[in-house]
Design an enzyme around this catalytic site. Structure first.
Site, PDB file in Angstrom:
ATOM      1  N   GLU A  83      26.647 -72.581 -40.500  1.00 58.12           N
ATOM      2  CA  GLU A  83      26.574 -71.519 -39.483  1.00 58.12           C
ATOM      3  C   GLU A  83      25.574 -71.986 -38.440  1.00 58.12           C
ATOM      4  O   GLU A  83      24.362 -71.874 -38.631  1.00 58.12           O
ATOM      5  CB  GLU A  83      26.121 -70.206 -40.140  1.00 58.12           C
ATOM      6  CG  GLU A  83      27.095 -69.668 -41.191  1.00 58.12           C
ATOM      7  CD  GLU A  83      28.371 -69.100 -40.579  1.00 58.12           C
ATOM      8  OE1 GLU A  83      28.380 -68.776 -39.377  1.00 58.12           O
ATOM      9  OE2 GLU A  83      29.378 -68.995 -41.309  1.00 58.12           O
TER      10      GLU A  83
ATOM     11  N   CYS B 194      21.677 -66.350 -32.458  1.00 60.17           N
ATOM     12  CA  CYS B 194      22.633 -67.458 -32.324  1.00 60.17           C
ATOM     13  C   CYS B 194      23.792 -67.104 -31.409  1.00 60.17           C
ATOM     14  O   CYS B 194      24.399 -67.971 -30.813  1.00 60.17           O
ATOM     15  CB  CYS B 194      23.152 -67.852 -33.700  1.00 60.17           C
ATOM     16  SG  CYS B 194      23.902 -66.478 -34.589  1.00 60.17           S
TER      17      CYS B 194
HETATM   18  P1  NAD Z   1      16.637 -75.121 -38.073  1.00 60.93           P
HETATM   19  O1  NAD Z   1      17.866 -75.916 -38.104  1.00 60.93           O
HETATM   20  O2  NAD Z   1      15.424 -75.696 -37.460  1.00 60.93           O
HETATM   21  O3  NAD Z   1      16.206 -74.671 -39.542  1.00 60.93           O
HETATM   22  C1  NAD Z   1      17.068 -73.948 -40.428  1.00 60.93           C
HETATM   23  C2  NAD Z   1      16.686 -74.234 -41.865  1.00 60.93           C
HETATM   24  O4  NAD Z   1      16.880 -75.618 -42.094  1.00 60.93           O
HETATM   25  C3  NAD Z   1      15.231 -73.930 -42.245  1.00 60.93           C
HETATM   26  O5  NAD Z   1      15.209 -73.255 -43.496  1.00 60.93           O
HETATM   27  C4  NAD Z   1      14.613 -75.313 -42.401  1.00 60.93           C
HETATM   28  O6  NAD Z   1      13.619 -75.357 -43.383  1.00 60.93           O
HETATM   29  C5  NAD Z   1      15.806 -76.123 -42.858  1.00 60.93           C
HETATM   30  N1  NAD Z   1      15.654 -77.548 -42.627  1.00 60.93           N
HETATM   31  C6  NAD Z   1      14.824 -78.185 -41.767  1.00 60.93           C
HETATM   32  N2  NAD Z   1      14.963 -79.524 -41.906  1.00 60.93           N
HETATM   33  C7  NAD Z   1      15.890 -79.735 -42.864  1.00 60.93           C
HETATM   34  C8  NAD Z   1      16.451 -80.891 -43.476  1.00 60.93           C
HETATM   35  N3  NAD Z   1      16.085 -82.115 -43.114  1.00 60.93           N
HETATM   36  N4  NAD Z   1      17.378 -80.717 -44.427  1.00 60.93           N
HETATM   37  C9  NAD Z   1      17.769 -79.488 -44.801  1.00 60.93           C
HETATM   38  N5  NAD Z   1      17.271 -78.351 -44.267  1.00 60.93           N
HETATM   39  C10 NAD Z   1      16.345 -78.468 -43.306  1.00 60.93           C
HETATM   40  O7  NAD Z   1      17.060 -73.753 -37.353  1.00 60.93           O
HETATM   41  P2  NAD Z   1      16.125 -72.552 -36.960  1.00 60.93           P
HETATM   42  O8  NAD Z   1      15.213 -72.997 -35.843  1.00 60.93           O
HETATM   43  O9  NAD Z   1      15.518 -71.912 -38.150  1.00 60.93           O
HETATM   44  O10 NAD Z   1      17.183 -71.499 -36.381  1.00 60.93           O
HETATM   45  C11 NAD Z   1      17.640 -71.550 -35.064  1.00 60.93           C
HETATM   46  C12 NAD Z   1      19.026 -72.157 -34.981  1.00 60.93           C
HETATM   47  O11 NAD Z   1      19.868 -71.554 -35.921  1.00 60.93           O
HETATM   48  C13 NAD Z   1      19.694 -71.931 -33.633  1.00 60.93           C
HETATM   49  O12 NAD Z   1      20.395 -73.080 -33.262  1.00 60.93           O
HETATM   50  C14 NAD Z   1      20.667 -70.806 -33.920  1.00 60.93           C
HETATM   51  O13 NAD Z   1      21.773 -70.749 -33.064  1.00 60.93           O
HETATM   52  C15 NAD Z   1      21.062 -71.105 -35.314  1.00 60.93           C
HETATM   53  N6  NAD Z   1      21.518 -69.894 -35.979  1.00 60.93           N
HETATM   54  C16 NAD Z   1      22.831 -69.794 -36.317  1.00 60.93           C
HETATM   55  C17 NAD Z   1      23.288 -68.618 -36.902  1.00 60.93           C
HETATM   56  C18 NAD Z   1      24.727 -68.439 -37.291  1.00 60.93           C
HETATM   57  O14 NAD Z   1      25.004 -67.521 -38.056  1.00 60.93           O
HETATM   58  N7  NAD Z   1      25.639 -69.250 -36.796  1.00 60.93           N
HETATM   59  C19 NAD Z   1      22.403 -67.583 -37.158  1.00 60.93           C
HETATM   60  C20 NAD Z   1      21.080 -67.746 -36.812  1.00 60.93           C
HETATM   61  C21 NAD Z   1      20.634 -68.905 -36.225  1.00 60.93           C
END
Ligand code: NAD
Length: 484
Positions: free
Chosen positions: A227, A261
């Site tokens: 997502e 998002c």
């Molecule tokens: P992010 O990708 O920075 O982090 C998301 C999660 O990934 C966190 O729990 C983080 O700890 C984990 N993570 C970080 N590095 C990782 C790795 N190497 N391997 C596995 N996991 C890792 O995203 P964010 O800043 O928390 O959220 C913002 C983004 O999320 C925006 O792009 C937004 O559009 C998207 N988003 C999408 C939805 C959806 O439903 N499509 C909903 C909310 C947010």
């Protein structure tokens, strides 16, 4: 095969150097020992989750507020608490029907047989959550996972540590570690987490990290639901009432400080209507937020890094020739450490500006103009497929044209955001905005194995096609060629 052998096979590969492996192992062994939960047990799990949310709702409001510096308590209540309770309610209401095996249609090759699709739990689901709606987006996949009869390991976002503590406490209240466990920590823990051989991994976060997660999951052939984010376009037609469109766009852009998002990322407006739209946005924002200073309904930008990122977009766009229009009721000057930005409209934007290259995720709104709808459709199709697309139009033919000629994860006509809240609609992206979908029935299916089962009849067509093949079968073959 005895039980010990079955467990040994199901447990491979043994990632002994991964410190999180014992958590997964404990859940998988218990899952295999106990077997798939009944309907009543699944309902009980959902009730326990519901109770934990209700019991912790004040703590949720406080923790999310602390993690954001300031987050409107009403926004937390409606997005993180009510959103989740609504998902549980919908699931409890429909679960019995969803669990029933579905009949496949009659097939002339199997005239007397029965064919069914039977959903069964996958086993252990990994859930990685983001920070922006930290309770809903971490626990909403859990609702589907529990409904489908699975166990789950949850990784919370390190950017919301207080919320992560509350989520951990809720899960401990409702479940044993063999059922659901929470793992907290930064990117190192996240990398260990995504390397686990889950039966399914759902990740909500950025497209960039989504790629890393999918790469890690591929090592175990773990199926993923991603997502992700993207730049969701908003199109206003030549005659849609601007006060209505501006009110809805302003609401969607400022909810959670624009950190959603599916927030409208940029707007397309007919050239002749641009100044009217700016005025309509000014009126709409001022109506909702008479002053920005000290306004508790405004959610702050989550941290200094994101605040600096947004300011850098404005500086970059300005340097490259964009015009900046701030909508700042009461002329707020944010105090030191207050991460509030006015709604910042950017006019005359071009694709070489960073604000048009990256997902904005904050209260900046580029406004592009068009003279012919084809220009808009071409622009959208020449850019990465977005998570959502919004079209404000009362003309059915034009609306249908936009919907059919563009691809986006979801779409909302004459509003923004709210398609996500409709329980009957699956939620997910397309291309770089995501893989797979969940919510409601689609969540149940995503976290289930849909097993195809054929109940063969005593007499079957297939048993007639056995050696020795004789001339009679040649006749059947000729008939089949004509008939099929
Ligand atoms: P992010 O990708 O920075 O982090 C998301 C999660 O990934 C966190 O729990 C983080 O700890 C984990 N993570 C970080 N590095 C990782 C790795 N190497 N391997 C596995 N996991 C890792 O995203 P964010 O800043 O928390 O959220 C913002 C983004 O999320 C925006 O792009 C937004 O559009 C998207 N988003 C999408 C939805 C959806 O439903 N499509 C909903 C909310 C947010």
């Amino acid at each position: 095969m005895n039980d010990t052998n079955r467990l040994a096979i199901a447990s491979t590969p043994l990632l002994t150097d991964n410190p999180l492996m014992p958590l997964l192992q404990a859940q998988r062994e218990d899952f295999l020992r106990v077997g798939p939960p009944s309907y009543e047990q699944r309902i009980d799990s959902l009730k326990r989750l519901r109770q934990a949310i209700v019991d912790h709702h004040e703590q949720i409001l406080e923790a999310v507020n602390a993690d954001f510096g300031h987050r409107s308590r009403h926004e937390t209540f409606f997005a993180d608490v009510i959103g989740l309770l609504g998902e549980i309610r919908h699931t409890r209401k429909h679960l019995k029907k969803w669990m029933k095996p579905r009949r496949a249609g009659w097939s002339p090759q199997f005239p007397l047989a029965k064919a069914r699709i039977q959903c069964q739990p996958l086993g252990v689901i990994g859930i990685i959550g983001p920070w922006n709606v930290p309770v809903l987006l971490t626990l909403s996949p859990l609702v589907g996972a529990l409904a489908a009869g699975n166990r789950a390991l949850i990784k919370t976002s390190e950017f919301c540590p207080r919320t992560a503590e509350v989520v951990t406490s809720m899960i401990k209240q409702a479940f044993t570690p063999e059922q659901v466990t929470v793992v907290n920590g930064g990117s190192e823990v996240a990398a260990q987490f995504s390397a686990l051989p889950f039966d399914h991994l759902i990740f909500t976060g950025s497209t960039q990290v989504g790629r890393i997660v999918m790469r890690a999951a591929s090592e175990n052939l773990t199926p993923v639901t991603l997502e992700l984010g993207g730049k969701s376009p908003t199109i206003i037609s030549e005659d849609y009432p601007l006060d209505l469109a501006a009110g809805r766009i302003a609401q969607g852009k400022l909810l959670n400080g624009g950190q959603a998002c599916i927030a409208p990322d940029y707007v397309f407006i007919p050239t002749a209507r641009r100044e009217q739209l700016i005025e309509a946005l000014r009126v709409a924002v001022t109506r909702s937020y008479p002053t920005f200073a000290g306004n508790t309904d405004l959610t702050w930008v989550v941290n200094d890094r994101h605040f600096a990122r947004l300011k850098a977009h404005i500086a970059d766009a300005t340097a490259k020739g964009a015009e900046v229009v701030e909508i700042n009721p009461g002329n707020l000057t944010a105090g030191p450490g207050e991460r509030i930005l006015p709604l910042t409209l950017l006019l005359g934007v071009t694709d070489d500006m960073t604000v048009m290259q990256e997902e904005i995720f904050g209260p900046l709104l580029p406004i592009k103009t068009y003279d012919d709808l084809s220009q808009v459709i071409t622009y959208v199709n020449n850019h990465p497929r977005p998570l959502a697309l919004y079209h404000f139009d009362n003309n059915a033919a034009r609306t249908e044209r936009v919907l059919s000629q563009t691809a986006s994860g979801g779409a909302c006509v004459n509003d923004v955001l709210f398609h996500v809240a409709h329980e009957g609609l699956p939620f997910g992206g397309v291309g770089p905005s995501g893989i797979g979908r969940y919510h409601g029935f689609d969540g149940f299916v995503t976290f289930s194995h849909q097993k195809s089962v054929l109940y063969q009849s005593r007499w079957s067509v297939q048993s007639l096609i056995r050696p020795p093949y004789g001339p009679g079968l040649d006749r059947v073959m000729r008939l089949a060629l004509r008939w099929l």
